[in-house]
Design a protein around this motif. Structure first.
Motif, PDB file in Angstrom:
ATOM      1  N   LEU A   1      15.535  -1.985 -21.452  1.00 59.48           N
ATOM      2  CA  LEU A   1      14.690  -3.072 -20.969  1.00 59.48           C
ATOM      3  C   LEU A   1      14.579  -2.995 -19.461  1.00 59.48           C
ATOM      4  CD1 LEU A   1      14.240  -6.603 -22.166  1.00 59.48           C
ATOM      5  CD2 LEU A   1      14.897  -6.349 -19.781  1.00 59.48           C
ATOM      6  N   THR A   2      13.352  -3.126 -18.945  1.00 56.71           N
ATOM      7  CA  THR A   2      13.122  -3.060 -17.507  1.00 56.71           C
ATOM      8  C   THR A   2      12.383  -4.304 -17.023  1.00 56.71           C
ATOM      9  OG1 THR A   2      10.999  -1.906 -17.697  1.00 56.71           O
ATOM     10  CG2 THR A   2      12.981  -0.544 -17.582  1.00 56.71           C
ATOM     11  N   VAL A   3      12.684  -4.704 -15.796  1.00 57.81           N
ATOM     12  CA  VAL A   3      12.028  -5.838 -15.131  1.00 57.81           C
ATOM     13  C   VAL A   3      11.719  -5.411 -13.701  1.00 57.81           C
ATOM     14  CG1 VAL A   3      12.396  -8.156 -14.199  1.00 57.81           C
ATOM     15  CG2 VAL A   3      13.090  -7.628 -16.546  1.00 57.81           C
ATOM     16  N   THR A   4      10.519  -5.734 -13.218  1.00 51.80           N
ATOM     17  CA  THR A   4      10.126  -5.324 -11.868  1.00 51.80           C
ATOM     18  C   THR A   4       9.391  -6.440 -11.147  1.00 51.80           C
ATOM     19  OG1 THR A   4       9.879  -3.026 -12.611  1.00 51.80           O
ATOM     20  CG2 THR A   4       8.885  -3.598 -10.501  1.00 51.80           C
ATOM     21  N   HIS A   5       9.737  -6.659  -9.869  1.00 55.07           N
ATOM     22  CA  HIS A   5       8.976  -7.516  -8.962  1.00 55.07           C
ATOM     23  C   HIS A   5       8.334  -6.629  -7.890  1.00 55.07           C
ATOM     24  CE1 HIS A   5      11.031 -11.215 -10.372  1.00 55.07           C
ATOM     25  NE2 HIS A   5      12.111 -10.451 -10.422  1.00 55.07           N
ATOM     26  N   VAL A   6       7.068  -6.855  -7.607  1.00 51.34           N
ATOM     27  CA  VAL A   6       6.417  -6.184  -6.479  1.00 51.34           C
ATOM     28  C   VAL A   6       6.348  -7.193  -5.333  1.00 51.34           C
ATOM     29  CG1 VAL A   6       4.340  -5.046  -5.639  1.00 51.34           C
ATOM     30  CG2 VAL A   6       5.088  -4.689  -7.997  1.00 51.34           C
ATOM     31  N   ASP A   7       6.992  -6.876  -4.212  1.00 47.05           N
ATOM     32  CA  ASP A   7       7.085  -7.802  -3.088  1.00 47.05           C
ATOM     33  C   ASP A   7       6.088  -7.517  -1.976  1.00 47.05           C
ATOM     34  OD1 ASP A   7       9.242  -9.262  -4.219  1.00 47.05           O
ATOM     35  OD2 ASP A   7      10.624  -7.691  -3.589  1.00 47.05           O
ATOM     36  N   ALA A   8       5.682  -6.267  -1.833  1.00 47.08           N
ATOM     37  CA  ALA A   8       4.729  -5.938  -0.771  1.00 47.08           C
ATOM     38  C   ALA A   8       4.127  -4.564  -1.043  1.00 47.08           C
ATOM     39  CB  ALA A   8       5.404  -5.937   0.601  1.00 47.08           C
TER      40      ALA A   8
ATOM     41  N   MET B   1      15.974  -1.290  -5.382  1.00 45.53           N
ATOM     42  CA  MET B   1      15.103  -2.054  -4.488  1.00 45.53           C
ATOM     43  C   MET B   1      14.589  -1.182  -3.344  1.00 45.53           C
ATOM     44  SD  MET B   1      17.668  -5.307  -4.306  1.00 45.53           S
ATOM     45  CE  MET B   1      19.048  -4.157  -4.373  1.00 45.53           C
ATOM     46  N   ARG B   2      13.384  -1.498  -2.906  1.00 46.48           N
ATOM     47  CA  ARG B   2      12.891  -0.948  -1.650  1.00 46.48           C
ATOM     48  C   ARG B   2      12.509  -2.106  -0.764  1.00 46.48           C
ATOM     49  NH1 ARG B   2       9.140   0.228   2.094  1.00 46.48           N
ATOM     50  NH2 ARG B   2       8.898   2.397   2.806  1.00 46.48           N
ATOM     51  N   THR B   3      12.985  -2.095   0.464  1.00 48.09           N
ATOM     52  CA  THR B   3      12.640  -3.106   1.453  1.00 48.09           C
ATOM     53  C   THR B   3      12.251  -2.398   2.746  1.00 48.09           C
ATOM     54  OG1 THR B   3      14.938  -3.281   2.200  1.00 48.09           O
ATOM     55  CG2 THR B   3      14.232  -4.791   0.453  1.00 48.09           C
ATOM     56  N   GLY B   4      11.765  -3.159   3.695  1.00 44.55           N
ATOM     57  CA  GLY B   4      11.473  -2.582   4.998  1.00 44.55           C
ATOM     58  C   GLY B   4      10.021  -2.151   5.143  1.00 44.55           C
ATOM     59  N   GLY B   5       9.767  -1.412   6.218  1.00 39.38           N
ATOM     60  CA  GLY B   5       8.401  -1.077   6.579  1.00 39.38           C
ATOM     61  C   GLY B   5       7.995   0.328   6.210  1.00 39.38           C
ATOM     62  N   VAL B   6       7.054   0.856   6.977  1.00 42.12           N
ATOM     63  CA  VAL B   6       6.465   2.166   6.726  1.00 42.12           C
ATOM     64  C   VAL B   6       7.414   3.268   7.197  1.00 42.12           C
ATOM     65  CG1 VAL B   6       4.497   3.646   7.268  1.00 42.12           C
ATOM     66  CG2 VAL B   6       4.178   1.172   7.008  1.00 42.12           C
TER      67      VAL B   6
ATOM     68  N   HIS C   1       2.663   6.241   1.251  1.00 46.44           N
ATOM     69  CA  HIS C   1       2.291   4.956   0.677  1.00 46.44           C
ATOM     70  C   HIS C   1       3.314   4.572  -0.394  1.00 46.44           C
ATOM     71  CE1 HIS C   1      -1.481   5.322   2.771  1.00 46.44           C
ATOM     72  NE2 HIS C   1      -1.879   4.144   2.295  1.00 46.44           N
ATOM     73  N   SER C   2       3.622   3.284  -0.480  1.00 46.07           N
ATOM     74  CA  SER C   2       4.655   2.856  -1.420  1.00 46.07           C
ATOM     75  C   SER C   2       4.500   1.368  -1.693  1.00 46.07           C
ATOM     76  CB  SER C   2       6.045   3.159  -0.844  1.00 46.07           C
ATOM     77  OG  SER C   2       7.055   2.889  -1.790  1.00 46.07           O
ATOM     78  N   ILE C   3       5.488   0.788  -2.337  1.00 48.59           N
ATOM     79  CA  ILE C   3       5.589  -0.663  -2.508  1.00 48.59           C
ATOM     80  C   ILE C   3       7.026  -1.074  -2.227  1.00 48.59           C
ATOM     81  CG2 ILE C   3       3.726  -0.857  -4.206  1.00 48.59           C
ATOM     82  CD1 ILE C   3       5.894  -1.059  -6.378  1.00 48.59           C
ATOM     83  N   ASN C   4       7.192  -2.296  -1.769  1.00 48.49           N
ATOM     84  CA  ASN C   4       8.517  -2.911  -1.736  1.00 48.49           C
ATOM     85  C   ASN C   4       8.713  -3.619  -3.072  1.00 48.49           C
ATOM     86  OD1 ASN C   4       9.146  -1.995   0.792  1.00 48.49           O
ATOM     87  ND2 ASN C   4       8.764  -3.933   1.836  1.00 48.49           N
ATOM     88  N   TYR C   5       9.840  -3.384  -3.693  1.00 46.21           N
ATOM     89  CA  TYR C   5      10.046  -3.868  -5.056  1.00 46.21           C
ATOM     90  C   TYR C   5      11.510  -4.203  -5.293  1.00 46.21           C
ATOM     91  CZ  TYR C   5      12.030   0.734  -5.860  1.00 46.21           C
ATOM     92  OH  TYR C   5      12.822   1.849  -5.777  1.00 46.21           O
TER      93      TYR C   5
END
Length: 227
Positions: free
Chosen positions: A95-102, A178-183, A112-116
């Motif tokens: 089972l997987t759960v994902t939030h896209v934050d940015a 998780m991925r956070t932060g900028g470019v 190119h990516s997403i913060n998640y």
């Protein structure tokens, strides 16, 4: 909440396994239980994967958490719930759960990516047959949608319970990532004339819309006023 007592653990982290250690960007992984619980509790939809007739199947589903256990419900005729009842000693699932934050917009296509924030749960799902545990599970599923809702509805009758199946999945083999932060552009690309940065995503709720056939005098409950 009254119901079947759930398994608990005194440790603050899940043990990493071969299946829960990422092969890429392992530094983004977390096994902290509070982190995992927070990601699970904030989401509404999980994706349940299993194998049927030798082929992978992934289905979106609602779920609820009680301690170190997830509950998933559906019709007794649905594929995974029917298979779980037939499987011995249970149905292997993921089972997987994902939030896209940015959205992360870089100067180069490669970066190119997403913060998640995401959680992956491996394990064996079991059919819930104990009436008390099933009631606990259904309350948890409803409260996961809106906290407090389980105190404000008509409970399921025998016919509805007979048509509803519930499976449980213990949180044993679990990881968050998780991925956070900028470019993260290459130094040689920083002078390029392309806009780069973050596009944050925000989840919100609009005012509740009452059902057209709502009984006269029924007021909006406090748990919806504060949602």
């Amino acid at each position: 909440m009254q119901g079947t007592q759930q398994p608990t653990s005194q440790t603050a982290a899940y043990q990493a396994t071969d299946r829960t250690v990422p092969t890429r960007s392992a530094d983004r992984a977390s096994y902290d239980k509070e982190v995992v619980h927070a990601i699970l509790d904030e989401a509404y939809v999980g994706h349940l994967g299993f194998v049927r007739d030798g082929a992978p199947v992934v289905l979106p589903t609602l779920y609820g958490r009680v301690g170190e256990r997830l509950y998933i419900h559906g019709s007794t005729g649905s594929r995974p719930l029917r298979m779980t009842g037939q499987a011995d000693p249970g149905l292997p699932v993921c089972l997987t759960v994902t939030h896209v934050d940015a959205l992360v917009l870089a100067r180069s296509a490669f970066h190119h990516s997403i913060n998640y924030r995401s959680v992956v749960v491996h394990g064996v799902a079991y059919d819930v047959t104990d009436p008390e545990e099933k009631e606990t599970a259904l309350h948890a599923l409803v409260d996961h949608i809106v906290d407090g809702r389980s105190r404000d509805y008509r409970g399921a009758n025998k016919k509805e319970l007979a048509a509803t199946a519930v499976i449980r999945l213990d949180l044993n083999e679990v990881s968050a990532k998780m991925r956070t932060g900028g470019v993260n552009d290459e130094p040689e690309d920083l002078e390029l004339p392309h806009w780069a940065g973050l596009v944050p995503l925000r989840k919100g709720y609009e005012a509740p819309v009452a059902d057209a056939l709502l009984a006269p005098g029924t007021e909006l409950p406090d748990y919806l006023k504060t949602l």
